[in-house]
Design a protein around this motif. Sequence first.
Motif, short mmCIF file in Angstrom:
data_model
loop_
_atom_site.label_atom_id
_atom_site.label_comp_id
_atom_site.label_asym_id
_atom_site.label_seq_id
_atom_site.Cartn_x
_atom_site.Cartn_y
_atom_site.Cartn_z
N VAL A 373 0.29 -11.76 -1.98
CA VAL A 373 1.30 -12.48 -0.88
C VAL A 373 1.17 -11.18 0.18
O VAL A 373 1.56 -11.33 1.36
N GLN A 374 1.08 -9.83 -0.28
CA GLN A 374 1.11 -8.89 0.52
C GLN A 374 -0.30 -8.22 0.94
O GLN A 374 -0.38 -7.69 1.93
N GLY A 375 -1.33 -8.26 0.06
CA GLY A 375 -2.37 -7.92 0.31
C GLY A 375 -2.83 -6.43 -0.12
O GLY A 375 -3.86 -6.03 -0.10
N GLY A 376 -1.52 -5.78 -0.69
CA GLY A 376 -1.86 -4.52 -0.84
C GLY A 376 -0.94 -4.01 -2.12
O GLY A 376 0.16 -4.65 -2.05
N LEU A 377 -1.30 -3.12 -2.96
CA LEU A 377 -0.39 -2.60 -3.89
C LEU A 377 0.61 -1.50 -3.25
O LEU A 377 1.48 -1.51 -3.49
N PHE A 378 0.03 -1.00 -1.99
CA PHE A 378 1.07 -0.16 -0.98
C PHE A 378 0.75 -0.68 0.32
O PHE A 378 -0.38 -0.44 0.86
N ASP A 379 1.60 -1.14 0.86
CA ASP A 379 1.55 -1.74 2.46
C ASP A 379 2.12 -0.72 3.23
O ASP A 379 3.30 -0.33 3.14
N VAL A 380 1.54 -0.69 4.34
CA VAL A 380 1.93 0.20 5.57
C VAL A 380 1.82 -0.73 6.57
O VAL A 380 0.87 -1.08 7.29
N VAL A 381 2.97 -1.57 6.93
CA VAL A 381 2.96 -2.41 8.08
C VAL A 381 4.03 -2.39 8.85
O VAL A 381 5.30 -1.64 8.56
N PRO A 382 4.35 -2.98 10.09
CA PRO A 382 3.33 -3.73 10.92
C PRO A 382 2.50 -2.90 11.75
O PRO A 382 1.37 -3.28 12.34
N SER A 383 2.68 -1.61 11.90
CA SER A 383 2.27 -0.60 12.86
C SER A 383 1.98 0.60 12.45
O SER A 383 2.54 1.03 11.36
#
Length: 567
Positions: A373-383
Amino acid sequence: MRARICAAVVAQAMLGLLLAGAATGTAHAATTTYYVSPYGSDSNSGTSPDQAWKSVGKVNGFTFPEGSTVAFQGQEWFSGCLVFNSTNVPVSSASTPFKVTSYGTGKATLKSACTGDYSAAVTADAVSGFELNNLTLVNGTTTAAGVLLENQTSSTATTGLKVTDSDISGFATPSGSSSTFGGQIMVLGYAVNGNNGPLDDVEILDNKLHGTKVTSNSGPGIYGWGSGVNITDVRVTGNTVYDLGMAAQSTGAALTGNGWDGAVIEHNVVHDIGANVTSCGGASGIMTYTSNDVTIRNNEVYNVQPSPAYTAGCDWDAIDLDGGTTNSVVEYNYTHDNAGSGYLAYTSTASSRVWGPNTYRYNISENDDWANVQGGLFDVVPSAPKNALSIYGNTFFTNHDQSANKKTGASACFLFGYASGTWASGSQIKDNICHMANKGTYGKTGQMYYNPYGQTGMTLSNNLYYGTNTGGWRWNGTTYSDFAAWTAAGLESGAVWGDPLFTSPGAGGTCSWSPTSGTGPQPCPQAYTLTSASPARQAGTAVSGNGGADYYGTTIPSTPNIGADAG
């Protein structure tokens, strides 16, 4: 005669000391305990168990002298909602606290009997030195909160607030309410009457905060909400937080720190959160928002997920430094089996607070983002982060079969943003392990990086990658299908490819530990220690200000191992 003279001299000396103490302000107020029992009477004095009061109403209507304690009979039930404020506790301080507790054997149970958008089983409003200990609070009606700590009357901080060793369950925003007020413990620097009343020195220790089952509608375990960053010096330690299904449209987390300045969230276990959520923006395991100088460490977070199955929505991440969080560290945590990412850096500016600089180090992630649902094990979003983001010494492992998920593809190790941009100077991704053995809808495992918009500016160095039939590295408009192509691109120095040779990859499981012990979950999971032949050994690069110790408490050498087993 001599004995009498000596006694008189001693008495005179003691009186002199007391008078001196009074003159210098060092004498302490006398303390009195007031007892409450279902077998008592409100016409009693309340000052001994055999003269106990009977009702919550009597407690609310009494004016307590400084340093008082209200003690409810253990293993007995009481009905009502307690309210303490400047009317019935006119004088109190952190040095001479006002206490609410149980007496005798076991915990007393207070079943709430009040309703409304801002109702609470126990309210402490502008009472410095308020301590609630060793009680069970249950939602008896549609009470919104278990405990409410606030300051409705002053611009001077209410100080010395403690909730310890209590069991608080079943509280949530009332159905149909337009407010977001509700949860087991509410810590408000923006009081329900709109006063920006600061709070200082808040401790929430060794409690059980929960619902009755995984899909209960119970709200957050701790919901902190400040005005600016006016909730200062907060410690959340040793709590077990679970079975908080929350409402379908939810924001926040099991442990939410909003407007906190100077906080430690450590040695908590958080699990089975957000079962009912179908929206984006919640739920998370642990989250900060518009906060400063927060350390999140030594926690285990798992099963933040929809139940019984994923239908819609996003998030369900384990630990999130969200919008407007600054100067904070996420370290030594173990996250596993969460529907969303193990670690989220939500880098947006919030309330004019620019996110960062922040650090994530020596954490372990096993089979997070299982629902993709997030697309990554570690997410850096939105910018791209406008202040430095450091990610080093972490271990990421997944072998989850995602081929049957509603979303196509497979989770990446790192996912970056929804737009291009340049990361702030000093940003770094170093010494991390990405062991990707998940399987997506196209038969491939997840990509190491998913950076489709070409964010740049971070230093990539000495990360170890491994996986079979991987999706490669997606960087801007190019996919580097194998390690040779990735290294030839010159985007990273010192990168390593190979099986990290963990002790028992995929077998981390759920740890067996007691949050109240003040230690743990370390050394669990031992599954991610490195065997002697691991290519990660002494293949890392030094990071300045690295904290000194790895996940397992080992001193970090000048040339570290890659991953959370850095020593």
